[in-house]
Design a protein around this motif. Structure first.
Motif, mmCIF file in Angstrom:
data_model
loop_
_atom_site.group_PDB
_atom_site.id
_atom_site.type_symbol
_atom_site.label_atom_id
_atom_site.label_comp_id
_atom_site.label_asym_id
_atom_site.label_seq_id
_atom_site.Cartn_x
_atom_site.Cartn_y
_atom_site.Cartn_z
ATOM 1 N N TYR A 148 31.789 -20.960 55.963
ATOM 2 C CA TYR A 148 32.454 -19.666 56.162
ATOM 3 C C TYR A 148 31.996 -18.647 55.113
ATOM 4 O O TYR A 148 31.841 -17.465 55.419
ATOM 5 C CB TYR A 148 33.972 -19.826 56.094
ATOM 6 C CG TYR A 148 34.591 -20.503 57.307
ATOM 7 C CD1 TYR A 148 34.141 -20.227 58.594
ATOM 8 C CD2 TYR A 148 35.629 -21.418 57.155
ATOM 9 C CE1 TYR A 148 34.708 -20.848 59.704
ATOM 10 C CE2 TYR A 148 36.210 -22.035 58.262
ATOM 11 C CZ TYR A 148 35.745 -21.756 59.528
ATOM 12 O OH TYR A 148 36.317 -22.369 60.616
ATOM 13 N N ASP A 193 38.771 -20.026 61.597
ATOM 14 C CA ASP A 193 37.756 -19.646 62.574
ATOM 15 C C ASP A 193 38.139 -18.329 63.254
ATOM 16 O O ASP A 193 37.309 -17.430 63.425
ATOM 17 C CB ASP A 193 37.608 -20.762 63.613
ATOM 18 C CG ASP A 193 36.341 -20.606 64.440
ATOM 19 O OD1 ASP A 193 35.263 -20.471 63.839
ATOM 20 O OD2 ASP A 193 36.442 -20.603 65.682
ATOM 21 N N LYS A 194 39.415 -18.212 63.612
ATOM 22 C CA LYS A 194 39.900 -16.973 64.230
ATOM 23 C C LYS A 194 39.865 -15.818 63.230
ATOM 24 O O LYS A 194 39.590 -14.675 63.602
ATOM 25 C CB LYS A 194 41.325 -17.176 64.755
ATOM 26 C CG LYS A 194 41.395 -18.063 65.991
ATOM 27 C CD LYS A 194 42.826 -18.205 66.482
ATOM 28 C CE LYS A 194 42.888 -19.100 67.719
ATOM 29 N NZ LYS A 194 44.282 -19.282 68.191
ATOM 30 N N LYS A 253 36.244 -14.522 63.044
ATOM 31 C CA LYS A 253 35.884 -13.752 64.251
ATOM 32 C C LYS A 253 36.564 -12.387 64.240
ATOM 33 O O LYS A 253 35.946 -11.371 64.578
ATOM 34 C CB LYS A 253 36.277 -14.533 65.503
ATOM 35 C CG LYS A 253 35.383 -15.742 65.759
ATOM 36 C CD LYS A 253 35.844 -16.540 66.957
ATOM 37 C CE LYS A 253 34.920 -17.738 67.176
ATOM 38 N NZ LYS A 253 35.363 -18.587 68.300
ATOM 39 N N ASP A 254 37.827 -12.370 63.834
ATOM 40 C CA ASP A 254 38.562 -11.101 63.786
ATOM 41 C C ASP A 254 37.980 -10.179 62.711
ATOM 42 O O ASP A 254 37.935 -8.958 62.884
ATOM 43 C CB ASP A 254 40.042 -11.376 63.509
ATOM 44 C CG ASP A 254 40.894 -10.143 63.713
ATOM 45 O OD1 ASP A 254 40.795 -9.523 64.784
ATOM 46 O OD2 ASP A 254 41.665 -9.798 62.795
ATOM 47 N N ALA A 263 34.759 -10.111 61.746
ATOM 48 C CA ALA A 263 33.503 -9.570 62.295
ATOM 49 C C ALA A 263 33.794 -8.468 63.305
ATOM 50 O O ALA A 263 33.120 -7.425 63.328
ATOM 51 C CB ALA A 263 32.696 -10.694 62.933
ATOM 52 N N ARG A 264 34.808 -8.701 64.129
ATOM 53 C CA ARG A 264 35.196 -7.692 65.134
ATOM 54 C C ARG A 264 35.659 -6.402 64.449
ATOM 55 O O ARG A 264 35.286 -5.298 64.863
ATOM 56 C CB ARG A 264 36.319 -8.268 66.001
ATOM 57 C CG ARG A 264 36.656 -7.441 67.229
ATOM 58 C CD ARG A 264 37.830 -8.026 68.005
ATOM 59 N NE ARG A 264 37.497 -9.303 68.600
ATOM 60 C CZ ARG A 264 37.992 -10.472 68.202
ATOM 61 N NH1 ARG A 264 38.851 -10.521 67.189
ATOM 62 N NH2 ARG A 264 37.660 -11.584 68.803
ATOM 63 N N ALA A 313 32.371 -13.634 73.594
ATOM 64 C CA ALA A 313 32.855 -14.640 72.638
ATOM 65 C C ALA A 313 31.726 -15.467 72.037
ATOM 66 O O ALA A 313 31.752 -15.794 70.843
ATOM 67 C CB ALA A 313 33.877 -15.541 73.313
ATOM 68 N N PHE A 333 29.780 -14.405 68.629
ATOM 69 C CA PHE A 333 30.315 -14.543 67.279
ATOM 70 C C PHE A 333 29.595 -15.649 66.506
ATOM 71 O O PHE A 333 29.649 -15.694 65.281
ATOM 72 C CB PHE A 333 31.820 -14.823 67.329
ATOM 73 C CG PHE A 333 32.636 -13.609 67.652
ATOM 74 C CD1 PHE A 333 33.105 -12.779 66.648
ATOM 75 C CD2 PHE A 333 32.911 -13.273 68.968
ATOM 76 C CE1 PHE A 333 33.852 -11.644 66.938
ATOM 77 C CE2 PHE A 333 33.651 -12.143 69.280
ATOM 78 C CZ PHE A 333 34.128 -11.318 68.263
ATOM 79 N N GLU A 334 28.905 -16.537 67.245
ATOM 80 C CA GLU A 334 28.109 -17.580 66.606
ATOM 81 C C GLU A 334 27.022 -16.978 65.704
ATOM 82 O O GLU A 334 26.562 -17.608 64.758
ATOM 83 C CB GLU A 334 27.459 -18.447 67.701
ATOM 84 C CG GLU A 334 26.552 -19.531 67.194
ATOM 85 C CD GLU A 334 25.301 -19.702 68.054
ATOM 86 O OE1 GLU A 334 24.525 -20.604 67.749
ATOM 87 O OE2 GLU A 334 25.108 -18.940 69.009
ATOM 88 N N TRP A 355 27.077 -14.974 63.324
ATOM 89 C CA TRP A 355 27.388 -14.873 61.896
ATOM 90 C C TRP A 355 27.301 -16.200 61.171
ATOM 91 O O TRP A 355 27.226 -16.243 59.947
ATOM 92 C CB TRP A 355 28.765 -14.228 61.709
ATOM 93 C CG TRP A 355 28.788 -12.885 62.341
ATOM 94 C CD1 TRP A 355 29.418 -12.521 63.492
ATOM 95 C CD2 TRP A 355 28.063 -11.723 61.906
ATOM 96 N NE1 TRP A 355 29.141 -11.209 63.792
ATOM 97 C CE2 TRP A 355 28.321 -10.691 62.839
ATOM 98 C CE3 TRP A 355 27.228 -11.453 60.819
ATOM 99 C CZ2 TRP A 355 27.773 -9.415 62.720
ATOM 100 C CZ3 TRP A 355 26.683 -10.183 60.692
ATOM 101 C CH2 TRP A 355 26.953 -9.187 61.634
ATOM 102 N N SER A 356 27.272 -17.293 61.924
ATOM 103 C CA SER A 356 27.097 -18.613 61.321
ATOM 104 C C SER A 356 25.655 -19.080 61.436
ATOM 105 O O SER A 356 25.313 -20.185 61.017
ATOM 106 C CB SER A 356 28.022 -19.627 62.014
ATOM 107 O OG SER A 356 29.364 -19.221 61.871
#
Length: 435
Positions: A110, A139-140, A143-144, A146-147, A157, A160-161, A163-164
């Motif tokens: 992360y 994890d949420k 994602k939030d 980045a959004r 959806a 979002f991968e 960023w990892s």
């Protein structure tokens, strides 16, 4: 006698009072110590970040600790040339700490994703300080985050991968889609996408990787149905870095034209064609039939199984999933014991391939670089020696079981399928629709 008894009683009462006072003082001291410890603990992370950020003196941290990872990430940002990113990284860490995102900040993967977000801090569409935690799930939260930083519009959806991942091109795609740019205008898309293909790309399942979404969109745009498109998306074509793309485009169109396509053979044919195009850049499937390709693929797989030991490099690797499963069943007097576990060396894959008469040994390099994992399901009983029921392939990025084969690449039994499904549920793995 009576005076002595009263004296003893008074002395005993005094001792109990003293013990009570001492116990209370001890408790107060413990509470003070605990408060001081908690206060120091609360200040520990921000202080550590501040010290590493300042970097005034040479610091040495134990390998693979949180401090080591943070120090390594800050060091990769030059104080002069990348001062804005360094400051942004510190600000986002401080803000996440204030928002009590402790699980997010303790995880090394992360932290790398947060670092990737900061790399594009000049593209923020909102102030990071206005972001608020709305979930306990890290994890949420990521994602939030980045959004919040990049998306004015909805982003699929599966994106979002990015960023990892280590591919900054995908991160730019996320930012561009978040700003309302169309798929057709994304930079350096490795496959040709029509307007219809661009639409299908945005509709890919959430558990797909970006490469799988591209393959699925490409196949659907050529006119194939969703079952074939999903099979192509979960094949090795989504893990070949889009090399020889012109050739593979003709292969996808070839599969699309087959009215009676044996899906159990598709993966084998792709393995054979991968070998063929690597050996001869001029190789083509023009004029070939599915029958001739299947025959050539079968012959190649047999040859691979015979010569595998002499022709392949030997690898070993660490297990990718905490994967072992043991189950027992009893039928009258016969007790069966099932084991499902990962194969972690070239030698194990070679032995599995020989026993099952398939080419699983060719997956050694993919296993070594953690693209794929191969598992075996075996059964032992009083009446029979240990028997291999299934060889299972897991795509690690999408956490999906993409293949499960019995001997001679035949479909696995109902018993093996049930055990595999139970194992997949326990480890939060997806199972391909076609299995």
């Amino acid at each position: 006698m009576e005076t002595s008894h009263i004296h003893k009683k008074h002395k005993s009462k005094s001792r109990r009072l003293k013990e009570k006072l001492e116990a209370k003082a001890k408790e107060v001291a413990i509470q003070k110590s605990l408060k001081a410890h908690n206060k120091a603990k609360k200040l520990l992370f921000p202080k550590m970040v501040e010290t590493i950020y300042e970097g005034k003196k040479q610091l040495h941290f134990e390998f693979n600790t949180l401090a080591y990872t943070l120090d390594d990430l800050f060091r990769s940002l030059n104080k002069k040339r990348q001062s804005r990113r360094r400051t942004a990284f510190k600000e986002i860490l401080d803000h996440l700490y204030k928002q009590r995102c402790t699980k997010l900040l303790r995880n090394h993967e992360y932290l790398h994703a947060i670092y990737n977000i900061v790399w594009f801090c000049s593209s923020y569409v909102r102030d990071i300080k206005t972001w608020k935690r709305n979930s306990h799930n890290p994890d949420k939260q990521l994602k939030d985050l980045a959004r919040h930083c990049f998306a004015k519009y909805d982003v699929p959806a599966f994106m979002f991968e990015a960023w990892s991942d280590s591919n900054r091109k995908y991160m730019m795609w996320f930012i561009d889609l978040g700003c309302g740019l169309s798929v057709k205008n994304l930079s350096k898309v490795p496959v040709r996408l029509t307007k219809k293909g661009a639409h299908y790309f945005l509709q890919a399942p959430a558990n797909y990787t970006i490469e799988m979404a591209l393959r699925r969109a490409q196949a659907l745009a050529f006119g194939t149905d969703e079952i074939v498109a999903d099979r192509i998306a979960c094949s090795a074509l989504s893990r070949n870095n889009f090399a020889n793309e012109g050739f593979w485009e003709t292969v996808i169109q070839f599969f699309m034209r087959q009215s009676m396509l044996d899906f159990n053979k598709m993966g084998e044919i792709i393995d054979y064609l991968t070998f063929s195009i690597q050996q001869d850049r001029e190789y083509t499937i023009k004029g070939r039939t599915i029958t001739s390709l299947t025959r050539q693929s079968d012959e190649w797989h047999v040859a691979q199984a015979i010569h595998e030991v002499n022709t392949r490099e030997l690898y070993t690797w660490e297990p990718s999933i905490s994967s072992s499963l043991i189950a027992k069943t009893k039928e009258k007097t016969n007790v069966k014991r099932y084991r499902l576990f990962e194969l972690c060396s070239s030698k194990e894959l070679i032995a599995e391939g020989r026993k099952m008469n398939h080419c699983v040994a060719s997956y050694a390099r993919s296993c070594c670089v953690k693209v794929t994992s191969i598992f075996t399901l075996r059964c032992a009983s009083f009446l029979k020696t240990e028997e291999t029921l299934a060889t299972i392939e897991v795509d690690l990025r999408s956490k999906t079981i993409v293949q499960a084969k019995a001997r001679y690449n035949k479909p696995i039994s109902a018993v093996a399928k049930k055990i595999m499904k139970d194992w997949a549920t326990h480890h939060d793995l997806n199972i391909g629709k076609w299995l």
